[in-house]
Design a protein around this motif. Structure first.
Motif: not given
Length: 138
Positions: A29-36, A42-44, A58-60
């Protein structure tokens, strides 16, 4: 600017704590949060704050689905609470679609607000699990 410094310091600290204190599912879950977080940043950077809200929504949403799936497969409560707060963030962000271009930033900011209580829930849940000796880092 000082709010951003406090936010990023807290976020990085919470993720490091989650990685160190958590079990293998917690670390997923921490890895998923970090990736998001990395993808949202990056999108910003690539399309700007005003153009990135659809990407962030979409990412959220993807994070919500992934964390919700993992929350149903663990005996811990914090991932379920995290998923609930993530749902609030997604719904708030998606409601920006109903707003005019000038007012979208309000809902984008509110959507981002939910990251703080979600990370607090993660830290408290992991700390309580460690105190109860439920979670031993794998």
């Amino acid at each position: 600017m000082s709010f951003l410094l406090v936010f990023w310091t807290f976020t990085i600290g919470a993720l490091l704590f989650g990685w160190r204190a958590g079990s293998s599912i917690d670390r997923q879950i921490v890895a998923l949060i970090s990736t998001a977080l990395a993808l949202s940043t990056l999108a910003e950077l690539m399309v700007g704050i005003s153009g990135s809200f659809i990407w962030k929504a979409g990412i959220d949403s993807a994070l919500l689905i992934a964390v919700g799936w993992l929350a149903l497969r663990t005996d811990r409560y914090w991932p379920l609470w995290f998923a609930g707060l993530q749902l609030a963030a997604v719904l708030t962000s998606l409601s920006a679609l109903l707003m005019s271009e000038g007012n979208r930033w309000i809902f984008q900011t509110l959507g981002g607000f939910w990251a703080i209580p979600a990370l607090v829930v993660m830290c408290i849940g992991l700390a309580k699990d460690r105190l109860a000796k439920i979670s031993v880092a794998d």
